[in-house]
Design a protein around this motif. Structure first.
Motif, PDB file in Angstrom:
ATOM      1  N   ALA B 179       0.837  -1.204   0.000  1.00 16.36           N
ATOM      2  CA  ALA B 179       0.000   0.000   0.000  1.00 16.36           C
ATOM      3  C   ALA B 179       0.866   1.245   0.000  1.00 16.36           C
ATOM      4  N   TRP B 182       1.896   1.886  -3.497  1.00 22.75           N
ATOM      5  CA  TRP B 182       0.732   2.439  -4.207  1.00 22.75           C
ATOM      6  C   TRP B 182       0.582   3.921  -3.859  1.00 22.75           C
ATOM      7  N   PHE B 206      -7.598   3.760  -3.013  1.00 18.86           N
ATOM      8  CA  PHE B 206      -6.466   3.719  -2.095  1.00 18.86           C
ATOM      9  C   PHE B 206      -6.926   3.946  -0.657  1.00 18.86           C
ATOM     10  N   PHE B 209      -8.483   0.872   0.708  1.00 17.54           N
ATOM     11  CA  PHE B 209      -7.483  -0.150   1.000  1.00 17.54           C
ATOM     12  C   PHE B 209      -6.783   0.149   2.323  1.00 17.54           C
ATOM     13  N   TRP B 210      -6.366   1.414   2.493  1.00 19.22           N
ATOM     14  CA  TRP B 210      -5.614   1.779   3.694  1.00 19.22           C
ATOM     15  C   TRP B 210      -6.466   1.573   4.944  1.00 19.22           C
TER      16      TRP B 210
END
Lengths: 141, 231
Positions: B179, B182, B206, B209-210
């Motif tokens: 991550a 990314w 993003f 995801f985080w």
């Protein structure tokens, strides 16, 4: 009105550029509620995390109750994250996400609870071993 | 004359602007379908919603994978083969630091998206950078933990319990590392391409995801570490 000349965008209320958009467009959102959501999320998470660390180290709580308390606090914090950080809402744009989430939780529950159940059953039914046999199963150092 | 031919009222415009998703929290909200949600007769959903939904499905599959590692850890927890058990390898201060750092990074990540919504490039980059640095600190502390354990001879091949421990915690650390990469590419894309629609969609993904990684960490520090402290 026949189905052929039905224009779905008419029903959205043609309120200027915000509403009259092609698929793929989106209305801009203000930053304000994202900031307040982040603040709330951080506040609740700090409280729940501090409570979890306190519960793990304290002797004030009856011992066997501590794991239960920890799991409850963890689930609460996951809920806080979902609502305030991942913005899972009850809104109409979120119903599919909520359904998928419910299915995901079901699968996670089946995997974890099922594994624990099956493995404890296997261990329960295993032939008892004496210390000598146990030692033979250790890795050779 | 159908209902849609009526001129739209100022009140409706105000309502749609204040509450675009018709969340139902306002008494004057009404039951009219809202465009862009993909429900009712208002046509297809916004791409923003479809992209978010697709990534949400990926996240759920990722969490299902994590649940397999959690199940393995729970089964192997007592399988120490005469080696160290969980209570002996947990260092509470380090875990508290890791948790605090990751939680703060979730906060700055949320703020970066608030800045993205305000189309403010500078603050988006600042908060993304803060998120990345906090993530780096987290991965660093975890790496330090693994190295110090390995120096004491506590390695994954020692016992089934340690294999599951390194597997679960390491998988999460690997996710945070990826991550972070990314995040760097997103910072570069925001800088070079600006807030184009697809860039904003990637920033949404993003963010998801985080925050999902932080949710997994809640499970890790509860199941692995805090229950280990408790013994």
């Amino acid at each position: 009105m026949s189905d052929l000349d039905f224009d779905p965008h008419q029903y959205s209320g043609t309120a200027g550029d915000r509403e009259d958009h092609a698929p793929g467009d989106e209305p801009e959102e203000s930053a304000g509620h994202w900031i307040s959501n982040s603040n709330l999320g951080l506040g609740f998470s700090v409280l729940l995390t501090a409570a979890a660390f306190w519960a793990a180290g304290t002797h004030l709580i009856w011992g066997p109750a501590v794991p239960v308390a920890l799991i409850v606090l963890a689930i609460a914090q996951m809920g806080v994250h979902l609502v305030f950080f991942l913005h899972v809402t009850t809104g109409p744009d979120n119903t599919n996400n909520v359904l998928a989430l419910a299915f995901g939780i079901l699968v996670v529950f089946l995997i974890v609870a099922g594994s624990l159940w099956i493995m404890s059953n296997l261990q329960h039914n295993m032939m008892p071993m004496d210390a000598n046999q146990m030692n033979q199963m250790q890795p050779q150092m | 004359m159908s209902e849609s031919d009526l001129p739209i009222s100022r009140e409706t415009i105000r309502r749609v602007r204040e509450d675009p998703h018709n969340l139902g929290h306002r008494p004057e909200g009404g039951e009219a379908p809202v465009a862009g949600t993909g429900h009712g007769t208002t046509g297809p959903a916004h791409k923003r919603i479809i992209v978010g939904y697709g990534f949400w499905l990926f996240l759920l599959s990722d969490i299902v994978m994590f649940s397999c590692f959690f199940a393995a850890f729970a089964v192997q927890r007592g399988a120490t083969a005469g080696g160290p058990n969980i209570t002996q390898i947990v260092e509470a201060p380090r875990v508290a630091m890791e948790t605090g750092v990751l939680l703060l990074s979730s906060y700055t990540c949320g703020l970066s998206f608030a800045a993205t919504n305000a189309r403010n490039k500078l603050w988006t980059q600042i908060f993304l950078l803060a998120t990345g640095l906090l993530g780096l600190a987290f991965v660093g502390m975890e790496l330090q933990e693994f190295i110090s354990l390995a120096q004491r001879g506590i390695t994954p091949q020692r016992s089934g319990f340690l294999t599951a421990f390194y597997g679960l915690v390491g998988l999460h650390g690997l996710h945070v590392t990826v991550a972070g990469l990314w995040l760097l590419t997103m910072m570069a894309q925001v800088q070079v391409k600006g807030f184009r629609k697809e860039i904003v969609h990637r920033l949404i993904c993003f963010n998801l995801f985080w925050h999902a990684l932080d949710i997994v960490w809640v499970g890790v520090f509860t199941i692995v570490y805090l229950m280990g402290i408790h013994g």
